[in-house]
Design a protein around this motif. Structure first.
Motif, short mmCIF file in Angstrom:
data_model
loop_
_atom_site.label_atom_id
_atom_site.label_comp_id
_atom_site.label_asym_id
_atom_site.label_seq_id
_atom_site.Cartn_x
_atom_site.Cartn_y
_atom_site.Cartn_z
N SER A 1 0.83 -1.21 0.00
CA SER A 1 0.00 0.00 0.00
C SER A 1 0.85 1.25 0.00
O SER A 1 0.49 2.26 -0.59
N ARG B 1 -4.70 -0.52 -0.01
CA ARG B 1 -4.69 0.68 0.85
C ARG B 1 -5.98 0.79 1.64
O ARG B 1 -5.97 1.09 2.84
N ILE B 2 -7.11 0.56 0.94
CA ILE B 2 -8.41 0.66 1.60
C ILE B 2 -8.50 -0.36 2.73
O ILE B 2 -8.89 -0.04 3.85
N LEU C 1 -6.18 -1.82 4.42
CA LEU C 1 -5.30 -1.49 5.51
C LEU C 1 -5.89 -0.37 6.37
O LEU C 1 -5.90 -0.43 7.59
N LYS C 2 -6.40 0.64 5.67
CA LYS C 2 -6.94 1.81 6.34
C LYS C 2 -8.15 1.40 7.18
O LYS C 2 -8.23 1.74 8.36
N VAL C 3 -9.07 0.65 6.56
CA VAL C 3 -10.26 0.22 7.30
C VAL C 3 -9.86 -0.62 8.50
O VAL C 3 -10.31 -0.39 9.62
N PHE D 1 -7.09 -0.68 10.25
CA PHE D 1 -6.45 0.02 11.35
C PHE D 1 -7.33 1.06 12.02
O PHE D 1 -7.36 1.15 13.24
N VAL D 2 -8.06 1.83 11.23
CA VAL D 2 -8.90 2.86 11.86
C VAL D 2 -10.02 2.22 12.66
O VAL D 2 -10.26 2.57 13.82
N TRP E 1 -15.28 6.48 5.48
CA TRP E 1 -15.18 6.93 6.88
C TRP E 1 -16.31 6.39 7.72
O TRP E 1 -16.11 5.93 8.84
N MET F 1 -15.68 2.71 8.50
CA MET F 1 -14.64 2.49 9.51
C MET F 1 -15.20 2.79 10.90
O MET F 1 -14.97 2.03 11.84
N SER G 1 -11.86 -1.10 -4.10
CA SER G 1 -11.69 -1.91 -2.89
C SER G 1 -11.90 -3.35 -3.32
O SER G 1 -12.57 -3.63 -4.30
#
Lengths: 327, 286
Positions: free
Chosen positions: B36, B83-84, B86-88, B90-91, B146, B149, B234
């Motif tokens: 990512s 990237r998506i 990973l972001k989802v 972790f957040v 957002w 998440m 995604s």
């Protein structure tokens, strides 16, 4: 036992109330009301018609009054009427679909226990052997595989390429003309894929839990004693250890209910199975509030019942639990 | 307890690496980070670039994993999809962990009515099939990355709270806590400086497993059309296109699902390995 059961039932009442409050709050987070949806479909609808719709659904009342009215009807299992054009009673919609979802989930739970318990026991007694490693990877694969993806792939393979299994619905076109046995077989054929898939996903939870319990039990003093007095290893494992390790697994039954019901949304939508999950998805997509609320409440109530069932079976197999709660 | 920190940590890492499955999980997780991070360098095409002449092209030399129904390169979209995920992961898990740790700590430390209120609320939320709850809220609010998440985080903290409370219940009676209290340390100081660090290991395990769960949930939501909205790539919404073209384009279904599978498996193996390395009872007798 009856005292135990009564205590459990009493404890459910505040939970039920809490469930209704949360469901109600969630649905009313909505910025766009369902009447907006309808008037959007009919752009000619006048302001007056809009107001009438709001009044019809009771949406013009203050929130706490809406909740109170809803709760009063809820006691009589009246969830109101669906916003969908058919205006069906929500409870009828749910009653129509619930048995299908329950049937599928009970069958898949049965399959999970049938496969996962032996896997768990054997991988504990053969810790760190090849068997342990292979089954660990296998159950983790099941846990990590997105159900909907595996469903897609198996639809491509069995439905489109091999044409072996039906991939949609739970009945064939000519279902009504089939004999009684034919009907059962037909439904069974439709359920094979969804059942196998949901069971595959659920293996990990039970088998890992079973493995951990078994490992814990094997280290207990009474197992050492059993071995020391010269019992055969198979008696030690399957009579002394297994019974004690099996007991807590009963609680998994109750814990897995919400996951199973939630998961039914996905495979019921993919396989076009007319159950609760599909109904919930459709009503969420069309903002059919009464059905969504009904679905949320019934889903949570099923979980409560699952917990109750697990508690009771736990009390049945383990007298210590019964005594502690009655004393 | 502190003095041994470094050698303990080294022993922990040694034990972690000793298990090959755990190592494999770790490799997957690290590769995903790199993927990512370096997405623009790795992806051969712009993920949104439409190639009208190559709609639904099968995998080949030009397009490694084929193209989708509007002619975008699937491999590039999958790289950006990482990237998506990973972001989802972790957040959502970060949010769940913070809520769970704070509420669990309060419940376990103060006991009494605080504990009662918090834990009854936890029981209550655990009754809901979380996917029902998530679906309902996502459909009501706009489905956006957002919102997803936050909702996954808000419906996923209960397990952490139970875990942290249980740790606090035993830790609060320990000598070092009593010592801190008799020295006049404030409650917050005892909770966060003295007790919490000792309660963190199981939280780390549940967070690692939680990332896997969050990634699965996001992909399921995107697959149902209620998650990350196209054109943002995604893994879940590539699969949605796969379902629509199920009879002609198997590659749209196969590859993104495989990425989800490998990622989730990686986090699970890593989490399980951390747990085994932390728990002396599960250590093999050598």
């Amino acid at each position: 036992m009856i005292v135990f059961l009564l205590k459990r039932l009493m404890a459910m009442i505040p939970m039920l109330l809490g469930i209704t409050v949360i469901s109600f709050v969630v649905i009313h987070l909505a910025p766009g009301s369902p009447t907006d949806m309808e008037t959007m479909m009919m752009p000619k609808a006048s302001l007056e018609a809009k107001a009438r719709l709001r009044a019809l659904y009771g949406l013009d009342q203050p929130l706490h009054i809406q909740y109170w009215n809803w709760l009063r009807r809820l006691v009589k299992f009246d969830f109101g009427d669906s916003f969908a054009p058919d205006r069906k009673k929500v409870i009828d919609k749910i009653a129509e679909r619930l048995p299908i979802t329950i049937l599928i989930n009970v069958l898949s739970l049965f399959m999970i226990f049938l496969v996962a318990i032996p896997i768990g026991v054997l991988s504990a007694t053969h810790q760190n052997t090849l068997f342990d490693k292979v089954t660990t990877v296998f159950v983790f694969l099941g846990f990590a595989t997105p159900t909907f993806w595996l469903a897609l792939l198996s639809m491509i393979l069995f439905g489109v390429d091999l044409q072996l299994l039906p991939i949609s619905g739970i009945k064939s076109m000519g279902y009504e003309e089939l004999s009684a046995i034919g009907k059962v077989l037909d439904v069974a054929l439709h359920l094979i894929l969804p059942l196998l898939l949901s069971a595959f996903g659920g293996l990990a939870g039970v088998s890992r839990y079973m493995r951990a319990n078994m490992l814990e039990v094997i280290r207990q003093d009474y197992i050492v004693t059993a071995r020391a007095k010269g019992l055969r290893e198979s008696v030690v494992i399957y009579k002394h250890a297994l019974r004690n390790a099996l007991m807590p697994v009963v609680t998994i039954l109750g814990l897995s209910v919400p996951g199973l019901i939630g998961g039914s949304v996905i495979f019921e939508s993919i396989f076009a199975i007319p159950g609760m999950g599909q109904m919930f998805y459709q009503s969420v997509m069309s903002r059919d509030y009464p059905v969504v609320m009904g679905g949320l409440v019934i889903g949570a109530v099923l979980t409560l019942l699952g917990n109750l069932l697990a508690d009771m079976s736990y009390a049945l197999v383990d007298p210590r639990v019964r005594v502690r709660h009655e004393g | 307890m502190r003095g041994d920190g470094i050698s303990n940590f080294r022993e922990f890492v040694d034990r972690l690496i000793a298990n090959r499955l755990t190592l494999a999980g770790g490799v997957v997780v690290v590769s995903l980070f790199l993927l990512s991070l370096l997405a623009p360098q790795i992806a051969p095409y712009d993920p949104d670039e439409v190639d009208v002449k190559n709609i639904l092209a099968a995998p080949g030399r030009q397009h490694l994993c084929g193209t989708d129904d509007v002619g975008r390169d699937v491999f590039s979209r999958m790289v950006y999809g990482a990237r998506i995920s990973l972001k989802v992961g972790f957040v959502a898990v970060g949010l769940a962990t913070i809520i769970g740790v704070v509420l669990g700590a309060l419940a376990g430390f103060y006991r009494g009515w605080v504990e009662n209120v918090i834990m009854r609320f936890v029981d209550l939320l655990l009754c809901f099939p979380s996917f029902f709850l998530i679906l309902a809220v996502v459909a009501i609010l706009e489905p956006s990355i957002w919102n997803i998440m936050i909702i996954i985080g808000l419906t996923g903290w209960m397990g952490v709270a139970r875990l942290v409370r249980a740790e606090f219940l035993t830790l609060r009676e320990r000598d070092f806590v009593i010592a801190a209290r008799s020295l006049g340390a404030a409650d917050l100081r005892i909770i966060f400086v003295h007790i919490l660090p000792n309660a963190l290991p199981p939280v780390l395990v549940s967070a690692t497993l939680g990332v896997a769960g969050a990634i699965l949930t996001e992909s399921a939501l995107s697959f149902l059309g209620l998650g990350v909205q196209p054109p943002t790539p995604s893994w879940g919404n590539i699969l949605m296109a796969g379902k629509d073209n199920i009879e002609i384009a198997w590659w749209l279904s196969l590859y993104p699902g495989l990425s989800i599978l490998i990622t989730v498996l990686g986090y699970n193996l890593l989490g399980e390995g951390i747990q085994a390395a932390l728990d002396p009872r599960l250590r093999t007798r050598s």
